[in-house]
Design a protein around this motif. Structure first.
Motif, PDB file in Angstrom:
ATOM      1  N   GLN A   1       0.855  -1.188   0.000  1.00 28.70           N
ATOM      2  CA  GLN A   1       0.000   0.000   0.000  1.00 28.70           C
ATOM      3  C   GLN A   1       0.890   1.236   0.000  1.00 28.70           C
ATOM      4  OE1 GLN A   1      -2.715   0.374   3.283  1.00 28.70           O
ATOM      5  NE2 GLN A   1      -3.759   2.114   2.374  1.00 28.70           N
ATOM      6  N   VAL A   2       0.605   2.137  -0.927  1.00 31.67           N
ATOM      7  CA  VAL A   2       1.388   3.355  -1.095  1.00 31.67           C
ATOM      8  C   VAL A   2       0.479   4.559  -0.886  1.00 31.67           C
ATOM      9  CG1 VAL A   2       2.777   4.690  -2.725  1.00 31.67           C
ATOM     10  CG2 VAL A   2       2.901   2.198  -2.741  1.00 31.67           C
ATOM     11  N   GLU A   3       0.997   5.554  -0.179  1.00 30.13           N
ATOM     12  CA  GLU A   3       0.275   6.804   0.027  1.00 30.13           C
ATOM     13  C   GLU A   3       1.016   7.909  -0.720  1.00 30.13           C
ATOM     14  OE1 GLU A   3      -1.894   8.108   3.894  1.00 30.13           O
ATOM     15  OE2 GLU A   3       0.134   8.952   3.978  1.00 30.13           O
ATOM     16  N   PHE A   4       0.262   8.865  -1.264  1.00 31.65           N
ATOM     17  CA  PHE A   4       0.874   9.947  -2.023  1.00 31.65           C
ATOM     18  C   PHE A   4      -0.011  11.183  -1.978  1.00 31.65           C
ATOM     19  CE2 PHE A   4      -1.737   7.338  -4.740  1.00 31.65           C
ATOM     20  CZ  PHE A   4      -2.452   8.235  -5.525  1.00 31.65           C
ATOM     21  N   MET A   5       0.619  12.335  -2.212  1.00 32.35           N
ATOM     22  CA  MET A   5      -0.119  13.592  -2.303  1.00 32.35           C
ATOM     23  C   MET A   5      -0.502  13.784  -3.765  1.00 32.35           C
ATOM     24  SD  MET A   5      -1.443  16.340  -1.090  1.00 32.35           S
ATOM     25  CE  MET A   5      -0.834  16.440   0.578  1.00 32.35           C
ATOM     26  N   LEU A   6      -1.787  14.010  -3.985  1.00 31.45           N
ATOM     27  CA  LEU A   6      -2.291  14.286  -5.321  1.00 31.45           C
ATOM     28  C   LEU A   6      -2.757  15.738  -5.347  1.00 31.45           C
ATOM     29  CD1 LEU A   6      -2.930  13.212  -8.134  1.00 31.45           C
ATOM     30  CD2 LEU A   6      -5.146  12.465  -7.266  1.00 31.45           C
ATOM     31  N   ALA A   7      -1.999  16.569  -6.052  1.00 28.53           N
ATOM     32  CA  ALA A   7      -2.254  18.012  -6.075  1.00 28.53           C
ATOM     33  C   ALA A   7      -3.391  18.372  -7.022  1.00 28.53           C
ATOM     34  CB  ALA A   7      -0.981  18.745  -6.490  1.00 28.53           C
ATOM     35  N   VAL A   8      -3.848  19.604  -6.915  1.00 27.29           N
ATOM     36  CA  VAL A   8      -4.920  20.132  -7.759  1.00 27.29           C
ATOM     37  C   VAL A   8      -4.594  19.937  -9.234  1.00 27.29           C
ATOM     38  CG1 VAL A   8      -6.138  22.235  -8.450  1.00 27.29           C
ATOM     39  CG2 VAL A   8      -5.609  21.853  -6.054  1.00 27.29           C
ATOM     40  N   ASP A   9      -3.327  20.146  -9.610  1.00 27.39           N
ATOM     41  CA  ASP A   9      -2.940  20.038 -11.022  1.00 27.39           C
ATOM     42  C   ASP A   9      -2.725  18.598 -11.475  1.00 27.39           C
ATOM     43  OD1 ASP A   9      -0.506  19.356  -9.851  1.00 27.39           O
ATOM     44  OD2 ASP A   9       0.611  21.012 -10.752  1.00 27.39           O
ATOM     45  N   GLY A  10      -2.937  17.635 -10.571  1.00 31.17           N
ATOM     46  CA  GLY A  10      -2.778  16.221 -10.910  1.00 31.17           C
ATOM     47  C   GLY A  10      -1.390  15.686 -10.676  1.00 31.17           C
ATOM     48  N   SER A  11      -0.474  16.537 -10.223  1.00 33.48           N
ATOM     49  CA  SER A  11       0.884  16.060  -9.960  1.00 33.48           C
ATOM     50  C   SER A  11       0.913  15.236  -8.673  1.00 33.48           C
ATOM     51  CB  SER A  11       1.868  17.222  -9.882  1.00 33.48           C
ATOM     52  OG  SER A  11       1.546  18.089  -8.815  1.00 33.48           O
ATOM     53  N   ILE A  12       1.852  14.304  -8.633  1.00 31.59           N
ATOM     54  CA  ILE A  12       1.986  13.370  -7.515  1.00 31.59           C
ATOM     55  C   ILE A  12       3.302  13.642  -6.802  1.00 31.59           C
ATOM     56  CG2 ILE A  12       2.279  10.935  -6.914  1.00 31.59           C
ATOM     57  CD1 ILE A  12       0.479  10.276  -9.336  1.00 31.59           C
ATOM     58  N   SER A  13       3.256  13.695  -5.483  1.00 37.79           N
ATOM     59  CA  SER A  13       4.460  13.892  -4.680  1.00 37.79           C
ATOM     60  C   SER A  13       4.305  13.159  -3.354  1.00 37.79           C
ATOM     61  CB  SER A  13       4.700  15.390  -4.437  1.00 37.79           C
ATOM     62  OG  SER A  13       3.636  15.948  -3.694  1.00 37.79           O
ATOM     63  N   GLN A  14       5.336  13.227  -2.533  1.00 36.82           N
ATOM     64  CA  GLN A  14       5.325  12.650  -1.184  1.00 36.82           C
ATOM     65  C   GLN A  14       4.910  11.169  -1.200  1.00 36.82           C
ATOM     66  OE1 GLN A  14       3.167  15.157   1.594  1.00 36.82           O
ATOM     67  NE2 GLN A  14       3.670  16.976   0.403  1.00 36.82           N
TER      68      GLN A  14
ATOM     69  N   VAL B   1       4.733   7.716 -14.249  1.00 31.06           N
ATOM     70  CA  VAL B   1       3.393   8.158 -14.649  1.00 31.06           C
ATOM     71  C   VAL B   1       3.303   9.685 -14.591  1.00 31.06           C
ATOM     72  CG1 VAL B   1       0.945   8.113 -14.013  1.00 31.06           C
ATOM     73  CG2 VAL B   1       2.278   6.012 -14.009  1.00 31.06           C
ATOM     74  N   ARG B   2       2.841  10.243 -15.692  1.00 32.29           N
ATOM     75  CA  ARG B   2       2.662  11.698 -15.766  1.00 32.29           C
ATOM     76  C   ARG B   2       1.284  12.075 -15.228  1.00 32.29           C
ATOM     77  NH1 ARG B   2       6.414  14.161 -19.358  1.00 32.29           N
ATOM     78  NH2 ARG B   2       7.702  12.590 -20.352  1.00 32.29           N
ATOM     79  N   PRO B   3       1.127  13.325 -14.798  1.00 31.98           N
ATOM     80  CA  PRO B   3      -0.185  13.771 -14.330  1.00 31.98           C
ATOM     81  C   PRO B   3      -1.256  13.549 -15.393  1.00 31.98           C
ATOM     82  CG  PRO B   3       1.483  15.414 -13.801  1.00 31.98           C
ATOM     83  CD  PRO B   3       2.140  14.387 -14.683  1.00 31.98           C
ATOM     84  N   ILE B   4      -2.453  13.205 -14.952  1.00 30.56           N
ATOM     85  CA  ILE B   4      -3.545  12.940 -15.890  1.00 30.56           C
ATOM     86  C   ILE B   4      -4.428  14.168 -16.083  1.00 30.56           C
ATOM     87  CG2 ILE B   4      -3.562  10.467 -15.438  1.00 30.56           C
ATOM     88  CD1 ILE B   4      -6.085  10.954 -13.691  1.00 30.56           C
ATOM     89  N   GLY B   5      -4.043  15.275 -15.524  1.00 33.42           N
ATOM     90  CA  GLY B   5      -4.813  16.510 -15.681  1.00 33.42           C
ATOM     91  C   GLY B   5      -5.329  17.025 -14.354  1.00 33.42           C
ATOM     92  N   THR B   6      -5.832  18.218 -14.395  1.00 28.65           N
ATOM     93  CA  THR B   6      -6.344  18.893 -13.204  1.00 28.65           C
ATOM     94  C   THR B   6      -7.497  18.113 -12.580  1.00 28.65           C
ATOM     95  OG1 THR B   6      -5.742  21.010 -14.192  1.00 28.65           O
ATOM     96  CG2 THR B   6      -7.309  21.068 -12.367  1.00 28.65           C
ATOM     97  N   ARG B   7      -7.475  18.052 -11.274  1.00 30.41           N
ATOM     98  CA  ARG B   7      -8.541  17.361 -10.553  1.00 30.41           C
ATOM     99  C   ARG B   7      -9.859  18.121 -10.695  1.00 30.41           C
ATOM    100  NH1 ARG B   7      -6.563  15.114  -4.820  1.00 30.41           N
ATOM    101  NH2 ARG B   7      -8.787  15.366  -4.513  1.00 30.41           N
ATOM    102  N   PRO B   8     -10.936  17.411 -10.963  1.00 30.41           N
ATOM    103  CA  PRO B   8     -12.239  18.062 -11.116  1.00 30.41           C
ATOM    104  C   PRO B   8     -12.743  18.752  -9.844  1.00 30.41           C
ATOM    105  CG  PRO B   8     -12.318  15.818 -11.959  1.00 30.41           C
ATOM    106  CD  PRO B   8     -10.998  16.000 -11.288  1.00 30.41           C
TER     107      PRO B   8
END
Length: 89
Positions: free
Chosen positions: A29-42, A65-72
């Protein structure tokens, strides 16, 4: 949002290249920060599979994996995903 997260998980799973020769069922199990712009960090492991090669292969996915776009929803938050060596349905 369910569709957005489902699509992201699908992209992560498609990019995963597990090490060869894994015979046992493993789960990490992996946890990550998913930003408004769809970028992944932490990105970090919350629950290890016990197999360092499998765990590392999962962490490597997040670098590919690249960001898939801005979060709705216009939000940023922590998310988690679980990777398994086999899907028992």
């Amino acid at each position: 949002m369910d569709g957005y997260f489902s699509f992201l998980k699908q992209k992560l799973e498609q990019a995963h290249e597990p090490p060869v020769g894994l015979s046992e069922k493993l789960s990490v199990q992996v946890e990550f920060m998913l930003a408004v712009d769809g970028s992944i960090s932490q990105v970090h492991i919350v629950r290890s599979s016990g197999n360092k090669d499998f765990d590392q292969s999962v962490l490597d996915v997040f670098k590919r994996v690249r960001p898939i776009g801005t979060r709705p929803d216009g939000q940023s938050d922590l998310r988690s995903v679980t990777f398994n060596t086999r899907d028992d349905g």
